[in-house]
Write an enzyme that holds these catalytic residues in place. Structure first.
Site, PDB file in Angstrom:
ATOM      1  N   TRP A  15      30.433  39.675  27.226  1.00 56.92           N
ATOM      2  CA  TRP A  15      31.426  40.414  28.003  1.00 56.92           C
ATOM      3  C   TRP A  15      32.195  41.411  27.131  1.00 56.92           C
ATOM      4  O   TRP A  15      33.418  41.510  27.193  1.00 56.92           O
ATOM      5  CB  TRP A  15      32.395  39.458  28.714  1.00 56.92           C
ATOM      6  CG  TRP A  15      31.707  38.527  29.648  1.00 56.92           C
ATOM      7  CD1 TRP A  15      31.325  37.234  29.385  1.00 56.92           C
ATOM      8  CD2 TRP A  15      31.268  38.802  30.980  1.00 56.92           C
ATOM      9  NE1 TRP A  15      30.686  36.690  30.475  1.00 56.92           N
ATOM     10  CE2 TRP A  15      30.638  37.635  31.476  1.00 56.92           C
ATOM     11  CE3 TRP A  15      31.349  39.923  31.810  1.00 56.92           C
ATOM     12  CZ2 TRP A  15      30.094  37.558  32.749  1.00 56.92           C
ATOM     13  CZ3 TRP A  15      30.809  39.846  33.086  1.00 56.92           C
ATOM     14  CH2 TRP A  15      30.196  38.670  33.540  1.00 56.92           C
ATOM     15  N   ASP A 101      47.734  42.099  22.845  1.00 60.84           N
ATOM     16  CA  ASP A 101      48.996  42.630  23.365  1.00 60.84           C
ATOM     17  C   ASP A 101      48.859  44.101  23.750  1.00 60.84           C
ATOM     18  O   ASP A 101      49.354  44.533  24.798  1.00 60.84           O
ATOM     19  CB  ASP A 101      50.109  42.463  22.322  1.00 60.84           C
ATOM     20  CG  ASP A 101      50.511  41.007  22.123  1.00 60.84           C
ATOM     21  OD1 ASP A 101      50.213  40.191  23.014  1.00 60.84           O
ATOM     22  OD2 ASP A 101      51.111  40.693  21.083  1.00 60.84           O
ATOM     23  N   GLY A 103      46.020  45.657  24.500  1.00 63.20           N
ATOM     24  CA  GLY A 103      45.084  45.746  25.618  1.00 63.20           C
ATOM     25  C   GLY A 103      45.712  45.377  26.944  1.00 63.20           C
ATOM     26  O   GLY A 103      45.395  45.963  27.988  1.00 63.20           O
ATOM     27  N   GLN A 140      55.714  51.591  63.150  1.00 58.17           N
ATOM     28  CA  GLN A 140      56.490  50.766  62.230  1.00 58.17           C
ATOM     29  C   GLN A 140      55.629  49.886  61.330  1.00 58.17           C
ATOM     30  O   GLN A 140      55.906  49.753  60.131  1.00 58.17           O
ATOM     31  CB  GLN A 140      57.467  49.890  63.022  1.00 58.17           C
ATOM     32  CG  GLN A 140      58.476  49.171  62.136  1.00 58.17           C
ATOM     33  CD  GLN A 140      59.465  48.356  62.943  1.00 58.17           C
ATOM     34  OE1 GLN A 140      59.119  47.293  63.453  1.00 58.17           O
ATOM     35  NE2 GLN A 140      60.681  48.859  63.077  1.00 58.17           N
ATOM     36  N   LEU A 199      43.391  51.723  56.527  1.00 60.85           N
ATOM     37  CA  LEU A 199      42.232  52.549  56.866  1.00 60.85           C
ATOM     38  C   LEU A 199      41.400  51.962  58.002  1.00 60.85           C
ATOM     39  O   LEU A 199      40.519  52.643  58.546  1.00 60.85           O
ATOM     40  CB  LEU A 199      41.346  52.750  55.634  1.00 60.85           C
ATOM     41  CG  LEU A 199      41.630  54.014  54.810  1.00 60.85           C
ATOM     42  CD1 LEU A 199      43.027  53.985  54.210  1.00 60.85           C
ATOM     43  CD2 LEU A 199      40.596  54.190  53.707  1.00 60.85           C
ATOM     44  N   GLU A 224      41.090  41.096  29.475  1.00 61.47           N
ATOM     45  CA  GLU A 224      42.180  40.906  28.514  1.00 61.47           C
ATOM     46  C   GLU A 224      42.930  39.592  28.754  1.00 61.47           C
ATOM     47  O   GLU A 224      44.124  39.486  28.484  1.00 61.47           O
ATOM     48  CB  GLU A 224      43.165  42.087  28.548  1.00 61.47           C
ATOM     49  CG  GLU A 224      42.562  43.412  28.129  1.00 61.47           C
ATOM     50  CD  GLU A 224      42.114  43.437  26.671  1.00 61.47           C
ATOM     51  OE1 GLU A 224      42.571  42.591  25.890  1.00 61.47           O
ATOM     52  OE2 GLU A 224      41.299  44.301  26.326  1.00 61.47           O
ATOM     53  N   THR A 226      42.803  36.117  31.650  1.00 65.10           N
ATOM     54  CA  THR A 226      43.124  35.941  33.062  1.00 65.10           C
ATOM     55  C   THR A 226      44.640  35.899  33.255  1.00 65.10           C
ATOM     56  O   THR A 226      45.403  35.674  32.311  1.00 65.10           O
ATOM     57  CB  THR A 226      42.524  34.636  33.608  1.00 65.10           C
ATOM     58  OG1 THR A 226      43.161  33.524  32.947  1.00 65.10           O
ATOM     59  CG2 THR A 226      41.024  34.578  33.365  1.00 65.10           C
TER      60      THR A 226
END
Length: 238
Positions: A15, A101, A103, A140, A199, A224, A226
């Site tokens: 990863w 930190d 990242g 509204q 939408l 970076e 969870t």
């Protein structure tokens, strides 16, 4: 392992973002200092280093413009000149935490951008989509949703700014970065979901811009560290 004044790296890291295009990689590895003790060190590994290769390419639900994959080190030889602070055993741990930190604040800023893009897309749609004789932003339910989205984005922006300001001032930004990453990425998820709701059917269209934003926001809660990990960082320093 140490080898003739240099080091030999063995192992895998999965990863890794942009591992296919980086000219150099900062690799943090454990080095045995003696029979009972090991310490983290930071190695600068050129992409062309003998013993380095690419492994599996990962497919993610979001941020798919990035190449995310596996780095493999098989007896990769690293000259001692490519070791940061070679005389300071364990210096890798400090650099590791500082990198996280930095990242995390970056993820906070990215989250603000994604949330804002979703909000602006929804606002434009609500101004041009008419129902019952008026633009739907005048109704509204939609107006209140847009108000919530704008407020959340401002919250995310300010908490991220604070983390970045502390960096500029040379202060301790570890907690602020964790807060920015956690709060802003959660807000990005919430705002993109609200935008898709506004939408309507268009928010469910495969391949649409809003789909991309929803997917990207989901990934940001994980990279970076969870958001549960951010809670650990924050709670440990309260």
């Amino acid at each position: 392992a140490k080898d003739n004044g240099g080091f030999v790296l063995n192992g895998r890291k999965d990863w890794v973002i942009n591992v296919d295009r980086a000219e150099f990689m900062a690799v943090i590895g454990a080095v045995a200092e003696n029979k009972r003790k090991s310490a983290l060190r930071v190695f600068i590994v050129p992409r062309a280093a003998q013993g380095f290769s690419l492994g599996i390419k990962r497919r993610t639900i979001g941020l798919d413009h990035l190449y995310i994959g596996e780095a493999i080190f098989n007896d990769a030889c690293i000259d001692k000149g490519n070791v940061i602070k070679i005389d300071e055993a364990g210096s890798g741990y400090l650099l590791l935490t500082q990198t996280f930190d930095l990242g995390r604040a970056m993820v906070g800023a990215t989250s603000v951008g994604i949330a804002r893009a979703a909000y602006e897309t929804a606002l434009d749609y609500a101004e041009n989509r008419w129902q019952f004789g008026a633009a739907i932003r005048k109704h509204q339910a939609v107006a209140f949703a847009l108000a919530e989205m704008a407020t959340k984005i401002e919250m995310a922006r300010l908490i991220t700014w604070k983390a970045c300001w502390l960096m500029d001032q040379g202060g301790d930004y570890s907690v602020s970065s964790a807060m920015a990453k956690m709060a802003a990425s959660n807000i990005a998820q919430e705002v993109t979901a609200q935008a898709a709701d506004i939408l309507g059917a268009a928010g469910c269209e495969k391949g649409s811009f809003i789909e991309q934003l929803v997917r990207d926001a989901r990934v940001l809660t994980t990279i970076e560290g969870t958001n549960n990990m951010q809670k650990l960082v924050i709670s440990s320093q309260l």
